[in-house]
Design an enzyme around this catalytic site. Sequence first.
Site, PDB file in Angstrom:
ATOM      1  N   THR A 161      33.534  38.120  46.163  1.00  0.00           N
ATOM      2  CA  THR A 161      32.945  37.087  47.017  1.00  0.00           C
ATOM      3  C   THR A 161      33.123  35.716  46.374  1.00  0.00           C
ATOM      4  O   THR A 161      32.409  34.777  46.715  1.00  0.00           O
ATOM      5  CB  THR A 161      31.446  37.355  47.263  1.00  0.00           C
ATOM      6  OG1 THR A 161      30.765  37.434  46.006  1.00  0.00           O
ATOM      7  CG2 THR A 161      31.236  38.629  48.049  1.00  0.00           C
ATOM      8  N   GLU A 179      44.314  32.696  52.297  1.00  0.00           N
ATOM      9  CA  GLU A 179      43.563  32.619  53.553  1.00  0.00           C
ATOM     10  C   GLU A 179      44.216  31.645  54.535  1.00  0.00           C
ATOM     11  O   GLU A 179      44.706  30.598  54.134  1.00  0.00           O
ATOM     12  CB  GLU A 179      42.122  32.177  53.259  1.00  0.00           C
ATOM     13  CG  GLU A 179      41.349  33.194  52.417  1.00  0.00           C
ATOM     14  CD  GLU A 179      39.956  32.706  52.043  1.00  0.00           C
ATOM     15  OE1 GLU A 179      39.564  31.590  52.461  1.00  0.00           O
ATOM     16  OE2 GLU A 179      39.248  33.420  51.334  1.00  0.00           O
ATOM     17  N   HIS A 198      35.719  35.124  54.730  1.00  0.00           N
ATOM     18  CA  HIS A 198      35.092  34.075  53.905  1.00  0.00           C
ATOM     19  C   HIS A 198      33.767  33.677  54.559  1.00  0.00           C
ATOM     20  O   HIS A 198      33.526  32.515  54.867  1.00  0.00           O
ATOM     21  CB  HIS A 198      36.027  32.876  53.764  1.00  0.00           C
ATOM     22  CG  HIS A 198      35.772  32.084  52.514  1.00  0.00           C
ATOM     23  ND1 HIS A 198      36.788  31.529  51.767  1.00  0.00           N
ATOM     24  CD2 HIS A 198      34.625  31.741  51.873  1.00  0.00           C
ATOM     25  CE1 HIS A 198      36.286  30.883  50.731  1.00  0.00           C
ATOM     26  NE2 HIS A 198      34.969  31.005  50.770  1.00  0.00           N
ATOM     27  N   ARG A 207      36.601  33.732  44.822  1.00  0.00           N
ATOM     28  CA  ARG A 207      37.795  33.113  45.378  1.00  0.00           C
ATOM     29  C   ARG A 207      38.902  34.150  45.397  1.00  0.00           C
ATOM     30  O   ARG A 207      39.049  34.940  44.468  1.00  0.00           O
ATOM     31  CB  ARG A 207      38.232  31.887  44.562  1.00  0.00           C
ATOM     32  CG  ARG A 207      37.393  30.646  44.794  1.00  0.00           C
ATOM     33  CD  ARG A 207      37.588  30.107  46.212  1.00  0.00           C
ATOM     34  NE  ARG A 207      36.900  28.842  46.453  1.00  0.00           N
ATOM     35  CZ  ARG A 207      35.684  28.727  46.957  1.00  0.00           C
ATOM     36  NH1 ARG A 207      34.997  29.836  47.263  1.00  0.00           N
ATOM     37  NH2 ARG A 207      35.144  27.544  47.157  1.00  0.00           N
TER      38      ARG A 207
END
Length: 341
Positions: free
Chosen positions: A247, A278, A296, A249
């Site tokens: 959780t 992402e 995210h 990067r």
Amino acid sequence: MQLTQLNKLSIIVYGRGAYIQDELHQLQKRCNVQFVPEQATREDTIDCFRDLAAHGTHDVVLFLSAVNAAPFDVTLLGCFIPSLQFVCGLGAGFDHVDVKFLTANQVIYANCPNAVADPTATATVMHVLQAVRGASQAEAVVRRGEWRLGLEASPDVRDLTVGIVGMGSIGKLAQRKLDALGFQTIYYNRRRLSPSEEGTARYVSFDELIETADVISLHTPLTSETHHLLSDAEFARMKDGVFIVNTARGAVINEKALVRAMQSGKVSRVGLDVFEREPYVEPYLRASERASLAPHWATHTTRTYRDIERELFANLVSWLKTGRPNTSVNDPLPREVVVGW
């Protein structure tokens, strides 16, 4: 040390918040506050900032949005040098900020880590439980109308050790929540915590953590040192059937190496809120029922938005009063002190 009168201070507020508008408008009565709408593209933001710089000097930039502005670098903020003194952005991460550039120009950067800590820690626990109990697999079986077909018994959380990499505010909160569920916890951090901060967690080396933990949960910022912190070599040293949760990067994990470790069976299941590129996600992860995935999303609660804006404003007030924000990322020497607050 120079003094800056508050009524001569120029503050740019980029993007529109929902919770500190009254405070900002009150501040506008005492200094020059300019509200800049979020621009459609980064290029539009750069042009907007350059136009503002051409018509005057600016001391502070507050980012209530960064979607179409990042990265915060010389291209975006160089036009405000040398008057720029303080920049504050939402969120805990600062991998989108050129901290070296700001420090070299004696500009303080502050993040807002406290507001996002609890929801991120809660999301961590959710991903840990989903990975350990195989929640994605169980849900997929039910949705296919196969009831328990092919499902195996999962480990009991009371028999597992979670290795937390990075015991900052999020890591410490996650540890306490996991402790309440019966997990044993070990942790690795750049420095060992005090006994009161450690709680029931045991401090170990990074090598011992990746070799002995049943679950590995990542809570480090993305820096040159933590980029691909977990890759092929690290996965090879882990216990067979390890669970991985991220959780922090995405690029802290080499995503292709993670896929290889899952394909070999070294990694049993994963819980991922962040990804290396992402919004791209490796096709294997998207297709695998052994992966619990979220976009995210850990900080996306209604309370977070309120708390994070208030933390940003508190950073500004602290800087105005003392020359230092509450949560400074860097530590350049202050050039000026604001008076008249």
